[in-house]
Motif scaffolding. Structure first.
Motif, PDB file in Angstrom:
ATOM      1  N   LEU A 103      -2.622  -5.801  -3.621  1.00  0.00           N
ATOM      2  CA  LEU A 103      -2.183  -4.635  -4.397  1.00  0.00           C
ATOM      3  C   LEU A 103      -0.831  -4.157  -3.889  1.00  0.00           C
ATOM      4  CD1 LEU A 103      -5.531  -2.631  -4.311  1.00  0.00           C
ATOM      5  CD2 LEU A 103      -4.717  -4.133  -6.143  1.00  0.00           C
ATOM      6  N   SER A 104      -0.109  -3.476  -4.763  1.00  0.00           N
ATOM      7  CA  SER A 104       1.158  -2.889  -4.341  1.00  0.00           C
ATOM      8  C   SER A 104       1.346  -1.531  -4.995  1.00  0.00           C
ATOM      9  CB  SER A 104       2.326  -3.818  -4.696  1.00  0.00           C
ATOM     10  OG  SER A 104       2.388  -4.007  -6.094  1.00  0.00           O
ATOM     11  N   GLY A 105       2.267  -0.773  -4.447  1.00  0.00           N
ATOM     12  CA  GLY A 105       2.626   0.518  -5.018  1.00  0.00           C
ATOM     13  C   GLY A 105       1.468   1.493  -5.117  1.00  0.00           C
ATOM     14  N   GLU A 106       1.404   2.165  -6.263  1.00  0.00           N
ATOM     15  CA  GLU A 106       0.380   3.185  -6.486  1.00  0.00           C
ATOM     16  C   GLU A 106      -1.033   2.604  -6.422  1.00  0.00           C
ATOM     17  OE1 GLU A 106      -1.071   6.467  -9.790  1.00  0.00           O
ATOM     18  OE2 GLU A 106       0.847   5.454 -10.100  1.00  0.00           O
ATOM     19  N   ALA A 107      -1.210   1.385  -6.932  1.00  0.00           N
ATOM     20  CA  ALA A 107      -2.535   0.755  -6.895  1.00  0.00           C
ATOM     21  C   ALA A 107      -3.005   0.589  -5.457  1.00  0.00           C
ATOM     22  CB  ALA A 107      -2.500  -0.600  -7.605  1.00  0.00           C
ATOM     23  N   HIS A 108      -2.113   0.189  -4.571  1.00  0.00           N
ATOM     24  CA  HIS A 108      -2.453   0.033  -3.154  1.00  0.00           C
ATOM     25  C   HIS A 108      -2.879   1.375  -2.554  1.00  0.00           C
ATOM     26  CE1 HIS A 108      -2.177  -1.760   0.883  1.00  0.00           C
ATOM     27  NE2 HIS A 108      -1.660  -0.590   1.241  1.00  0.00           N
ATOM     28  N   HIS A 109      -2.128   2.414  -2.845  1.00  0.00           N
ATOM     29  CA  HIS A 109      -2.447   3.750  -2.319  1.00  0.00           C
ATOM     30  C   HIS A 109      -3.783   4.255  -2.863  1.00  0.00           C
ATOM     31  CE1 HIS A 109       1.253   4.215  -0.126  1.00  0.00           C
ATOM     32  NE2 HIS A 109       1.941   3.854  -1.205  1.00  0.00           N
ATOM     33  N   LYS A 110      -4.025   4.024  -4.140  1.00  0.00           N
ATOM     34  CA  LYS A 110      -5.298   4.462  -4.732  1.00  0.00           C
ATOM     35  C   LYS A 110      -6.465   3.715  -4.102  1.00  0.00           C
ATOM     36  CE  LYS A 110      -5.321   7.702  -7.648  1.00  0.00           C
ATOM     37  NZ  LYS A 110      -5.827   8.995  -7.162  1.00  0.00           N
ATOM     38  N   TRP A 111      -6.314   2.388  -3.902  1.00  0.00           N
ATOM     39  CA  TRP A 111      -7.399   1.631  -3.280  1.00  0.00           C
ATOM     40  C   TRP A 111      -7.686   2.164  -1.875  1.00  0.00           C
ATOM     41  CZ3 TRP A 111     -11.734  -0.433  -3.439  1.00  0.00           C
ATOM     42  CH2 TRP A 111     -12.247  -1.125  -2.338  1.00  0.00           C
ATOM     43  N   MET A 112      -6.645   2.461  -1.118  1.00  0.00           N
ATOM     44  CA  MET A 112      -6.859   2.996   0.237  1.00  0.00           C
ATOM     45  C   MET A 112      -7.638   4.310   0.179  1.00  0.00           C
ATOM     46  SD  MET A 112      -3.455   1.982   2.382  1.00  0.00           S
ATOM     47  CE  MET A 112      -4.137   2.748   3.827  1.00  0.00           C
ATOM     48  N   GLU A 113      -7.329   5.142  -0.806  1.00  0.00           N
ATOM     49  CA  GLU A 113      -8.043   6.409  -0.982  1.00  0.00           C
ATOM     50  C   GLU A 113      -9.525   6.155  -1.286  1.00  0.00           C
ATOM     51  OE1 GLU A 113      -8.154   9.659  -4.542  1.00  0.00           O
ATOM     52  OE2 GLU A 113      -6.154   9.091  -3.822  1.00  0.00           O
ATOM     53  N   TYR A 114      -9.785   5.280  -2.262  1.00  0.00           N
ATOM     54  CA  TYR A 114     -11.166   4.982  -2.642  1.00  0.00           C
ATOM     55  C   TYR A 114     -11.920   4.283  -1.507  1.00  0.00           C
ATOM     56  CZ  TYR A 114      -9.370   5.798  -7.390  1.00  0.00           C
ATOM     57  OH  TYR A 114      -8.799   6.333  -8.498  1.00  0.00           O
ATOM     58  N   MET A 115     -11.256   3.331  -0.856  1.00  0.00           N
ATOM     59  CA  MET A 115     -11.876   2.595   0.236  1.00  0.00           C
ATOM     60  C   MET A 115     -12.270   3.537   1.369  1.00  0.00           C
ATOM     61  SD  MET A 115     -10.239  -0.349   2.699  1.00  0.00           S
ATOM     62  CE  MET A 115      -9.070   0.845   3.338  1.00  0.00           C
ATOM     63  N   ASN A 116     -11.378   4.457   1.707  1.00  0.00           N
ATOM     64  CA  ASN A 116     -11.689   5.415   2.772  1.00  0.00           C
ATOM     65  C   ASN A 116     -12.859   6.313   2.401  1.00  0.00           C
ATOM     66  OD1 ASN A 116      -9.779   4.468   4.594  1.00  0.00           O
ATOM     67  ND2 ASN A 116      -8.169   5.785   3.763  1.00  0.00           N
ATOM     68  N   GLU A 117     -12.926   6.686   1.150  1.00  0.00           N
ATOM     69  CA  GLU A 117     -14.049   7.504   0.676  1.00  0.00           C
ATOM     70  C   GLU A 117     -15.363   6.717   0.758  1.00  0.00           C
ATOM     71  OE1 GLU A 117     -15.157  10.199  -3.267  1.00  0.00           O
ATOM     72  OE2 GLU A 117     -13.149   9.337  -3.088  1.00  0.00           O
ATOM     73  N   ILE A 118     -15.325   5.461   0.323  1.00  0.00           N
ATOM     74  CA  ILE A 118     -16.523   4.615   0.400  1.00  0.00           C
ATOM     75  C   ILE A 118     -16.946   4.429   1.852  1.00  0.00           C
ATOM     76  CG2 ILE A 118     -17.433   2.281  -0.013  1.00  0.00           C
ATOM     77  CD1 ILE A 118     -15.547   2.238  -2.539  1.00  0.00           C
ATOM     78  N   LYS A 119     -15.977   4.137   2.726  1.00  0.00           N
ATOM     79  CA  LYS A 119     -16.273   3.956   4.158  1.00  0.00           C
ATOM     80  C   LYS A 119     -16.882   5.216   4.757  1.00  0.00           C
ATOM     81  CE  LYS A 119     -12.891   0.567   5.746  1.00  0.00           C
ATOM     82  NZ  LYS A 119     -11.684   0.384   6.582  1.00  0.00           N
ATOM     83  N   SER A 120     -16.319   6.361   4.414  1.00  0.00           N
ATOM     84  CA  SER A 120     -16.815   7.629   4.943  1.00  0.00           C
ATOM     85  C   SER A 120     -18.261   7.879   4.531  1.00  0.00           C
ATOM     86  CB  SER A 120     -15.914   8.774   4.460  1.00  0.00           C
ATOM     87  OG  SER A 120     -16.423  10.016   4.852  1.00  0.00           O
ATOM     88  N   GLU A 121     -18.566   7.632   3.263  1.00  0.00           N
ATOM     89  CA  GLU A 121     -19.933   7.849   2.777  1.00  0.00           C
ATOM     90  C   GLU A 121     -20.897   6.830   3.385  1.00  0.00           C
ATOM     91  OE1 GLU A 121     -20.610  10.605   1.471  1.00  0.00           O
ATOM     92  OE2 GLU A 121     -18.541  11.155   1.042  1.00  0.00           O
ATOM     93  N   ALA A 122     -20.435   5.596   3.559  1.00  0.00           N
ATOM     94  CA  ALA A 122     -21.270   4.571   4.205  1.00  0.00           C
ATOM     95  C   ALA A 122     -21.581   4.983   5.646  1.00  0.00           C
ATOM     96  CB  ALA A 122     -20.564   3.219   4.172  1.00  0.00           C
ATOM     97  N   LYS A 123     -20.600   5.538   6.309  1.00  0.00           N
ATOM     98  CA  LYS A 123     -20.795   6.004   7.694  1.00  0.00           C
ATOM     99  C   LYS A 123     -21.821   7.146   7.736  1.00  0.00           C
ATOM    100  CE  LYS A 123     -18.183   7.462  11.734  1.00  0.00           C
ATOM    101  NZ  LYS A 123     -16.862   7.776  12.271  1.00  0.00           N
ATOM    102  N   GLN A 124     -21.768   8.034   6.758  1.00  0.00           N
ATOM    103  CA  GLN A 124     -22.739   9.128   6.690  1.00  0.00           C
ATOM    104  C   GLN A 124     -24.160   8.584   6.508  1.00  0.00           C
ATOM    105  OE1 GLN A 124     -22.348  12.485   7.105  1.00  0.00           O
ATOM    106  NE2 GLN A 124     -20.246  12.032   7.676  1.00  0.00           N
ATOM    107  N   ILE A 125     -24.295   7.574   5.648  1.00  0.00           N
ATOM    108  CA  ILE A 125     -25.613   6.967   5.418  1.00  0.00           C
ATOM    109  C   ILE A 125     -26.103   6.283   6.686  1.00  0.00           C
ATOM    110  CG2 ILE A 125     -26.857   5.163   4.140  1.00  0.00           C
ATOM    111  CD1 ILE A 125     -24.921   5.816   1.752  1.00  0.00           C
ATOM    112  N   THR A 126     -25.222   5.537   7.331  1.00  0.00           N
ATOM    113  CA  THR A 126     -25.581   4.802   8.552  1.00  0.00           C
ATOM    114  C   THR A 126     -26.005   5.740   9.672  1.00  0.00           C
ATOM    115  OG1 THR A 126     -24.037   3.044   7.981  1.00  0.00           O
ATOM    116  CG2 THR A 126     -24.731   3.163  10.273  1.00  0.00           C
ATOM    117  N   GLY A 127     -25.317   6.851   9.808  1.00  0.00           N
ATOM    118  CA  GLY A 127     -25.566   7.764  10.923  1.00  0.00           C
ATOM    119  C   GLY A 127     -26.726   8.716  10.723  1.00  0.00           C
TER     120      GLY A 127
END
Length: 179
Positions: A103-127
């Motif tokens: 990905l590049s540009g805005e798409a890359h930034h949006k994916w990072m935002e979504y990925m971080n949100e998914i990771k954060s929620e996965a961490k909440q479930i795991t913990g």
């Protein structure tokens, strides 16, 4: 408790909406009258209209996350703690396999935002050890994954966005690959 969960799952499965990268809202309404149960996105639109043109390799990798999410949703439906832990580990692993350099540009930034949100929620479930707390975060994880699929497309994979008005006492949405 298990009977209550299965009853809730059966009731919830009655309210299903379909999302697809190939259909706009009007085409979708002709195919599936349950689409009215789909959650409107932040722009007030329904359906799945891809925002970014991305490499099909990225969509395949994102579908790997969706597949792992399906296993996680199934684990929650079965209410098996060991299965939930295994499925969340699988989801986290599939997330790590997504090559954001595609990905590049805005798409890359949006994916990072979504990925971080998914990771954060996965961490909440795991913990967490409280299944009700985990379910709240499963819904949030699925909302972030929904936004990702909406932004980048499904690569032709049919995905269903289910809504259960009884989940988490306020209703919740989740994605599945089968109705």
């Amino acid at each position: 408790m298990k009977k209550q969960i299965m009853l809730i799952a059966i009731v919830c499965m009655a309210t299903v909406g379909t999302i697809s990268a190939q259909h706009d809202h009007s085409e979708h309404m002709k195919k599936d009258d349950h689409s009215m149960h789909m959650k409107k996105d932040m722009d007030g639109e329904m359906g799945m209209v891809k925002k970014y043109d991305v490499d099909s390799k990225f969509q395949v990798q994102l579908n790997g996350v969706m597949s792992a999410n399906q296993n996680l949703v199934d684990a929650f439906l079965n209410d098996y703690e060991a299965s939930i832990k295994k499925a969340i580990t699988e989801l986290s692993g599939s997330l790590m396999k997504v090559d954001m350099s595609l990905l590049s540009g805005e798409a890359h930034h949006k994916w990072m935002e979504y990925m971080n949100e998914i990771k954060s929620e996965a961490k909440q479930i795991t913990g967490a050890n409280d299944i009700d707390f985990q379910r709240i975060h499963l819904a949030k994880l699925n909302d972030a994954l929904y936004k990702s699929l909406k932004a980048f497309g499904t690569g032709g994979t049919e995905v269903f966005y289910n809504h259960c008005p009884m989940a988490n006492s306020v209703g919740a949405n989740w994605l599945t690959t089968s109705s």
